[in-house]
Design a protein around this motif. Structure first.
Motif, PDB file in Angstrom:
ATOM      1  N   ALA A   1       0.737  -1.103   0.032  1.00  0.00           N
ATOM      2  CA  ALA A   1      -0.023  -0.076  -0.003  1.00  0.00           C
ATOM      3  C   ALA A   1       0.864   1.403   0.071  1.00  0.00           C
ATOM      4  O   ALA A   1       0.357   2.259  -0.667  1.00  0.00           O
ATOM      5  CB  ALA A   1      -1.027  -0.073   1.040  1.00  0.00           C
ATOM      6  N   ALA A   2       2.115   1.188   0.723  1.00  0.00           N
ATOM      7  CA  ALA A   2       2.785   2.255   0.676  1.00  0.00           C
ATOM      8  C   ALA A   2       3.889   2.183  -0.635  1.00  0.00           C
ATOM      9  O   ALA A   2       4.744   3.363  -0.537  1.00  0.00           O
ATOM     10  CB  ALA A   2       3.818   2.247   1.886  1.00  0.00           C
ATOM     11  N   ASP A   3       3.654   1.565  -1.355  1.00  0.00           N
ATOM     12  CA  ASP A   3       4.420   1.527  -2.642  1.00  0.00           C
ATOM     13  C   ASP A   3       5.754   1.057  -2.542  1.00  0.00           C
ATOM     14  O   ASP A   3       6.672   1.708  -3.184  1.00  0.00           O
ATOM     15  CB  ASP A   3       4.161   2.778  -3.718  1.00  0.00           C
ATOM     16  CG  ASP A   3       2.882   3.058  -4.230  1.00  0.00           C
ATOM     17  OD1 ASP A   3       2.196   2.133  -4.150  1.00  0.00           O
ATOM     18  OD2 ASP A   3       2.247   4.205  -3.814  1.00  0.00           O
ATOM     19  N   MET A   4       6.225   0.208  -1.450  1.00  0.00           N
ATOM     20  CA  MET A   4       7.635  -0.320  -1.176  1.00  0.00           C
ATOM     21  C   MET A   4       8.035  -1.397  -2.258  1.00  0.00           C
ATOM     22  O   MET A   4       7.034  -2.334  -2.377  1.00  0.00           O
ATOM     23  CB  MET A   4       7.805  -0.438   0.175  1.00  0.00           C
ATOM     24  CG  MET A   4       7.333   0.907   0.959  1.00  0.00           C
ATOM     25  SD  MET A   4       8.670   2.018   0.874  1.00  0.00           S
ATOM     26  CE  MET A   4       8.080   3.492   1.758  1.00  0.00           C
ATOM     27  N   GLN A   5       9.207  -1.556  -2.404  1.00  0.00           N
ATOM     28  CA  GLN A   5       9.791  -2.594  -2.797  1.00  0.00           C
ATOM     29  C   GLN A   5      10.212  -3.794  -1.989  1.00  0.00           C
ATOM     30  O   GLN A   5      11.160  -3.675  -1.307  1.00  0.00           O
ATOM     31  CB  GLN A   5      10.820  -2.429  -4.059  1.00  0.00           C
ATOM     32  CG  GLN A   5      11.474  -3.551  -4.773  1.00  0.00           C
ATOM     33  CD  GLN A   5      12.585  -3.424  -5.813  1.00  0.00           C
ATOM     34  OE1 GLN A   5      12.998  -2.211  -6.060  1.00  0.00           O
ATOM     35  NE2 GLN A   5      13.230  -4.367  -6.319  1.00  0.00           N
ATOM     36  N   GLN A   6       9.260  -4.755  -1.974  1.00  0.00           N
ATOM     37  CA  GLN A   6       9.641  -5.900  -0.929  1.00  0.00           C
ATOM     38  C   GLN A   6      10.687  -6.909  -1.209  1.00  0.00           C
ATOM     39  O   GLN A   6      10.626  -7.298  -2.451  1.00  0.00           O
ATOM     40  CB  GLN A   6       8.243  -6.450  -0.813  1.00  0.00           C
ATOM     41  CG  GLN A   6       8.196  -7.681   0.423  1.00  0.00           C
ATOM     42  CD  GLN A   6       6.658  -8.186   0.636  1.00  0.00           C
ATOM     43  OE1 GLN A   6       5.968  -7.600   0.095  1.00  0.00           O
ATOM     44  NE2 GLN A   6       6.649  -9.315   1.529  1.00  0.00           N
ATOM     45  N   ILE A   7      11.745  -7.097  -0.512  1.00  0.00           N
ATOM     46  CA  ILE A   7      12.741  -7.858  -0.813  1.00  0.00           C
ATOM     47  C   ILE A   7      12.878  -9.079   0.148  1.00  0.00           C
ATOM     48  O   ILE A   7      13.774 -10.010   0.095  1.00  0.00           O
ATOM     49  CB  ILE A   7      13.994  -7.234  -1.022  1.00  0.00           C
ATOM     50  CG1 ILE A   7      14.485  -6.559   0.311  1.00  0.00           C
ATOM     51  CG2 ILE A   7      14.101  -6.247  -2.048  1.00  0.00           C
ATOM     52  CD1 ILE A   7      16.031  -6.271   0.270  1.00  0.00           C
TER      53      ILE A   7
ATOM     54  N   ILE B   1      12.422  -4.310   2.968  1.00  0.00           N
ATOM     55  CA  ILE B   1      12.119  -3.337   1.874  1.00  0.00           C
ATOM     56  C   ILE B   1      13.388  -3.038   0.999  1.00  0.00           C
ATOM     57  O   ILE B   1      14.451  -3.179   1.583  1.00  0.00           O
ATOM     58  CB  ILE B   1      11.178  -2.268   1.771  1.00  0.00           C
ATOM     59  CG1 ILE B   1      11.420  -1.228   3.081  1.00  0.00           C
ATOM     60  CG2 ILE B   1       9.814  -2.722   2.434  1.00  0.00           C
ATOM     61  CD1 ILE B   1      10.607   0.020   3.092  1.00  0.00           C
ATOM     62  N   ALA B   2      13.611  -2.508  -0.056  1.00  0.00           N
ATOM     63  CA  ALA B   2      14.566  -2.239  -0.646  1.00  0.00           C
ATOM     64  C   ALA B   2      15.545  -1.391   0.143  1.00  0.00           C
ATOM     65  O   ALA B   2      15.660  -0.407   0.105  1.00  0.00           O
ATOM     66  CB  ALA B   2      14.310  -1.591  -1.970  1.00  0.00           C
ATOM     67  N   GLN B   3      16.302  -2.356   0.839  1.00  0.00           N
ATOM     68  CA  GLN B   3      17.388  -1.783   1.540  1.00  0.00           C
ATOM     69  C   GLN B   3      17.077  -0.805   2.644  1.00  0.00           C
ATOM     70  O   GLN B   3      17.679   0.137   3.243  1.00  0.00           O
ATOM     71  CB  GLN B   3      18.556  -0.906   0.672  1.00  0.00           C
ATOM     72  CG  GLN B   3      19.513  -1.614  -0.095  1.00  0.00           C
ATOM     73  CD  GLN B   3      20.475  -2.191   0.815  1.00  0.00           C
ATOM     74  OE1 GLN B   3      20.228  -3.224   1.481  1.00  0.00           O
ATOM     75  NE2 GLN B   3      21.834  -1.990   0.870  1.00  0.00           N
ATOM     76  N   SER B   4      15.866  -1.428   3.322  1.00  0.00           N
ATOM     77  CA  SER B   4      15.219  -0.603   4.343  1.00  0.00           C
ATOM     78  C   SER B   4      14.358  -1.632   5.192  1.00  0.00           C
ATOM     79  O   SER B   4      14.612  -2.919   4.885  1.00  0.00           O
ATOM     80  CB  SER B   4      14.540   0.742   4.176  1.00  0.00           C
ATOM     81  OG  SER B   4      15.315   1.355   2.992  1.00  0.00           O
ATOM     82  N   HIS B   5      13.304  -1.239   5.815  1.00  0.00           N
ATOM     83  CA  HIS B   5      12.632  -2.085   6.661  1.00  0.00           C
ATOM     84  C   HIS B   5      11.396  -1.568   7.193  1.00  0.00           C
ATOM     85  O   HIS B   5      11.271  -0.051   7.340  1.00  0.00           O
ATOM     86  CB  HIS B   5      13.232  -2.693   7.828  1.00  0.00           C
ATOM     87  CG  HIS B   5      13.818  -1.888   8.912  1.00  0.00           C
ATOM     88  ND1 HIS B   5      14.786  -1.304   9.080  1.00  0.00           N
ATOM     89  CD2 HIS B   5      12.925  -1.591  10.054  1.00  0.00           C
ATOM     90  CE1 HIS B   5      15.041  -0.442  10.259  1.00  0.00           C
ATOM     91  NE2 HIS B   5      13.955  -0.578  10.883  1.00  0.00           N
ATOM     92  N   ILE B   6      10.318  -2.427   7.491  1.00  0.00           N
ATOM     93  CA  ILE B   6       8.948  -1.875   8.187  1.00  0.00           C
ATOM     94  C   ILE B   6       8.896  -2.778   9.158  1.00  0.00           C
ATOM     95  O   ILE B   6       9.247  -3.914   9.193  1.00  0.00           O
ATOM     96  CB  ILE B   6       7.965  -1.888   7.331  1.00  0.00           C
ATOM     97  CG1 ILE B   6       8.047  -1.018   6.165  1.00  0.00           C
ATOM     98  CG2 ILE B   6       6.508  -1.353   8.326  1.00  0.00           C
ATOM     99  CD1 ILE B   6       7.003  -1.222   5.019  1.00  0.00           C
ATOM    100  N   SER B   7       8.710  -2.174  10.709  1.00  0.00           N
ATOM    101  CA  SER B   7       8.635  -3.259  11.662  1.00  0.00           C
ATOM    102  C   SER B   7       7.412  -2.861  12.691  1.00  0.00           C
ATOM    103  O   SER B   7       6.982  -1.888  12.725  1.00  0.00           O
ATOM    104  CB  SER B   7       9.870  -3.288  12.638  1.00  0.00           C
ATOM    105  OG  SER B   7      10.402  -1.980  13.239  1.00  0.00           O
TER     106      SER B   7
END
Length: 265
Positions: free
Chosen positions: A160-166, A188-194
């Motif tokens: 929904a936030a248009d992030m590239q999931q890796i 996500i692309a070189q980052s995260h959601i927690s």
């Protein structure tokens, strides 16, 4: 809930591609800071991406009610570290440990800490030219979070936030008997959601760290829909010395093979 954010520039690029070194670094930080790990480190190499300058390693270690994350960018010679924990830890000892074990240029690097239990709505002014918006906050859940609902929230929030999931969402209990936390993370692309759900306090701590600008007002709406009422939210600007505007030269077939799994979920 103490949260430390470090932006480290001028690191040797060969160290930032060292999978074993990053693995040991996660365990080392937890040990010297006397924090409580509840799972082994997880590492995700990110080498076939849209922008070849973004290659590196995303890694995390689940703590009891928190995490240590490291996102390395070997071609850009920088890395970003987050330590979030309900246990108290000394920021300076971690800074010095990283200075020795994954050296960086102190003159242009920085760190900050905050107490996530204290209201902090002092948001940074972030534009679409900035790298590294980091949205952090607390949510009063509509209903108690479960392993299943946490997994679904992370995956839905990513798209929904248009992030590239890796990676797929990884959701665990901090204990097999009487869990104090339901906690999860998606890379996500070189980052995260927690997400970290404190079962005793009935509160969710969340954070979304991105290596590209995103519409954080849209994310606030999505968090409210998926999880509950936002009690507190803060936007932190990070990566101001990170270089953007690169072009990709990865062969199309190699890039598509690396993304094939995303079409199957």
């Amino acid at each position: 809930m103490r949260h430390m954010m470090l932006d480290c520039y001028g690191a040797p690029n060969f160290c930032l591609d060292d999978v074993m070194g990053i693995y040991n670094l996660l365990n080392g930080i937890a040990d010297i800071a006397e924090l409580t790990p509840v799972a082994p480190p997880s590492l995700i190499p990110y080498y076939y991406c849209d922008d070849p300058e973004d290659v590196g390693i995303s890694a995390y270690l689940f703590l009891k009610g928190g995490h240590i994350t490291i996102h390395t960018f070997s071609k850009r010679e920088c890395y970003f570290v987050d330590i979030m924990s309900p246990e108290f830890f000394g920021a300076e000892i971690i800074y010095k440990y990283l200075e020795v074990n994954l050296p960086f240029n102190k003159a242009v690097s920085n760190y900050r800490t905050n107490d996530r239990r204290v209201d902090d709505n002092d948001s940074a002014d972030v534009s679409d030219l900035d790298f590294g918006p980091h949205l952090i906050g607390r949510v009063i859940p509509k209903k108690p979070l479960t392993l299943d609902s946490a997994f679904n929230a992370l995956e839905r929030l990513t798209h929904a936030a248009d992030m590239q999931q890796i990676s797929r969402a990884n959701v665990i209990k901090d204990s097999n008997t009487q869990p104090s936390y339901i906690q999860g993370i998606v890379v996500i692309a070189q980052s995260h959601i927690s997400l970290y759900y404190d079962t005793a306090e009935n509160i969710i701590y969340f954070d979304l760290f991105s290596c590209a600008y995103f519409d954080y007002s849209k994310v606030e709406t999505i968090v409210t829909e998926l999880l509950g009422e936002i009690e507190n939210i803060c936007l932190v600007c990070r990566g101001d010395k990170y270089v953007l505007s690169r072009s990709s030269n990865i062969e199309s077939n190699i890039l598509q093979r690396g993304k094939k799994w995303q079409k199957n979920i």
